[in-house]
Design an enzyme around this catalytic site. Sequence first.
Site, PDB file in Angstrom:
ATOM      1  N   GLY A  56      78.319 -17.695  10.760  1.00  0.00           N
ATOM      2  CA  GLY A  56      78.327 -18.590  11.919  1.00  0.00           C
ATOM      3  C   GLY A  56      78.528 -17.764  13.180  1.00  0.00           C
ATOM      4  O   GLY A  56      77.989 -18.093  14.242  1.00  0.00           O
ATOM      5  N   PRO A 154      76.567 -10.968  -9.990  1.00  0.00           N
ATOM      6  CA  PRO A 154      77.245 -11.766  -8.960  1.00  0.00           C
ATOM      7  C   PRO A 154      77.731 -10.865  -7.825  1.00  0.00           C
ATOM      8  O   PRO A 154      78.223  -9.762  -8.064  1.00  0.00           O
ATOM      9  CB  PRO A 154      78.444 -12.377  -9.701  1.00  0.00           C
ATOM     10  CG  PRO A 154      78.158 -12.202 -11.139  1.00  0.00           C
ATOM     11  CD  PRO A 154      77.301 -10.991 -11.268  1.00  0.00           C
ATOM     12  N   GLY A 156      79.660 -10.961  -3.820  1.00  0.00           N
ATOM     13  CA  GLY A 156      80.392 -11.742  -2.821  1.00  0.00           C
ATOM     14  C   GLY A 156      80.399 -10.991  -1.505  1.00  0.00           C
ATOM     15  O   GLY A 156      79.960  -9.842  -1.435  1.00  0.00           O
ATOM     16  N   CYS A 157      80.881 -11.648  -0.464  1.00  0.00           N
ATOM     17  CA  CYS A 157      80.924 -11.007   0.846  1.00  0.00           C
ATOM     18  C   CYS A 157      82.150 -11.520   1.589  1.00  0.00           C
ATOM     19  O   CYS A 157      82.397 -12.729   1.607  1.00  0.00           O
ATOM     20  CB  CYS A 157      79.650 -11.339   1.623  1.00  0.00           C
ATOM     21  SG  CYS A 157      79.650 -10.674   3.295  1.00  0.00           S
ATOM     22  N   HIS A 199      73.788  -3.968   0.224  1.00  0.00           N
ATOM     23  CA  HIS A 199      74.472  -5.127   0.833  1.00  0.00           C
ATOM     24  C   HIS A 199      74.891  -4.803   2.272  1.00  0.00           C
ATOM     25  O   HIS A 199      74.647  -5.587   3.190  1.00  0.00           O
ATOM     26  CB  HIS A 199      75.689  -5.472  -0.041  1.00  0.00           C
ATOM     27  CG  HIS A 199      76.541  -6.592   0.466  1.00  0.00           C
ATOM     28  ND1 HIS A 199      76.706  -7.780  -0.196  1.00  0.00           N
ATOM     29  CD2 HIS A 199      77.298  -6.696   1.596  1.00  0.00           C
ATOM     30  CE1 HIS A 199      77.510  -8.572   0.496  1.00  0.00           C
ATOM     31  NE2 HIS A 199      77.891  -7.932   1.590  1.00  0.00           N
ATOM     32  N   GLU A 200      75.494  -3.624   2.454  1.00  0.00           N
ATOM     33  CA  GLU A 200      75.996  -3.257   3.800  1.00  0.00           C
ATOM     34  C   GLU A 200      74.842  -2.969   4.758  1.00  0.00           C
ATOM     35  O   GLU A 200      74.922  -3.296   5.945  1.00  0.00           O
ATOM     36  CB  GLU A 200      76.957  -2.057   3.715  1.00  0.00           C
ATOM     37  CG  GLU A 200      78.184  -2.251   2.823  1.00  0.00           C
ATOM     38  CD  GLU A 200      79.008  -3.494   3.142  1.00  0.00           C
ATOM     39  OE1 GLU A 200      78.967  -3.978   4.284  1.00  0.00           O
ATOM     40  OE2 GLU A 200      79.675  -4.002   2.222  1.00  0.00           O
ATOM     41  N   HIS A 203      73.688  -6.053   6.325  1.00  0.00           N
ATOM     42  CA  HIS A 203      74.557  -6.504   7.428  1.00  0.00           C
ATOM     43  C   HIS A 203      74.088  -5.931   8.763  1.00  0.00           C
ATOM     44  O   HIS A 203      74.161  -6.596   9.791  1.00  0.00           O
ATOM     45  CB  HIS A 203      76.005  -6.076   7.190  1.00  0.00           C
ATOM     46  CG  HIS A 203      76.802  -7.043   6.367  1.00  0.00           C
ATOM     47  ND1 HIS A 203      76.979  -8.352   6.728  1.00  0.00           N
ATOM     48  CD2 HIS A 203      77.482  -6.885   5.201  1.00  0.00           C
ATOM     49  CE1 HIS A 203      77.726  -8.970   5.819  1.00  0.00           C
ATOM     50  NE2 HIS A 203      78.047  -8.096   4.877  1.00  0.00           N
TER      51      HIS A 203
HETATM   52 ZN   LIG Z   1      79.118  -8.521   3.176  1.00  0.00          ZN
END
Ligand SMILES: [Zn+2]
Length: 239
Positions: A56, A154, A156-157, A199-200, A203
């Site tokens: 968000g 799986p 997560g973040c 994953h990073e 971002h």
């Molecule tokens: Zn993350």
Amino acid sequence: MQLQKTQLLAWKILNHGKRFVNTSMTREKSFRKAYQEFWSPKPMNKPPYEHFTQIGDPVLRTKAAEVPEELIGSKEVEHIVEKMIKVLRKFDCVGVAAPQIGISLRIIVMEFREGLKDILPKPIYDARKMSTLPLTVVINPTLTVTNYEKHKHPEGCMSVRGYSAEVERFNSVLFKGKNLNCIENEVELSGWNARIAQHEMDHLDGKLYIDRMDSSTFICTCWETVNAKSGRVEIPFYK
Ligand SMILES: [Zn+2]
């Protein structure tokens, strides 16, 4: 006095997201205005944060900027990296990208502590191809896939706190970038550490794992506890 370009840039980095709050009362200010201001939330906190920004927040959906070459060894960038390491260890996680502490710059810190081997169940540690990764700071990173075999696990973040989903990631990658001493480093990562890097990297491009997940596997990680405790469960955003 005019600021040097690099000083100005450093100032801009540290003041990213700063909102100006005037707490001084002037005689001209009406009682009504003062009353309204008293009750409205005042964002006193500014990045780099010591918590994780949450989905968000526009910073998580913005393509982060390269750290200018001349700033890589600077105190300002060092300060951001120190905060990233602090947050990574405080929340006991394995990777953090600068946007996650409110700084839209291309910096990643990763660490897979030796001790996690004793905490995580062995079948999970083995199945997810986890392994120790010393503290790794990468500035302006590039990522090249070296093994296109995909694995689904799986994920997560910390910026989507309380949820997880299965995500497919490539098996091995070559991860390159500069360290705090402006020295170019490269490291070949595979298994879970390659997953952390992918994953990073996402971002830094304003992407989150939820953009890549198998949505049918998306879960609230404490859904069973929610039932067991009649909904009396809280997900903390602080530590
Ligand atoms: Zn993350």
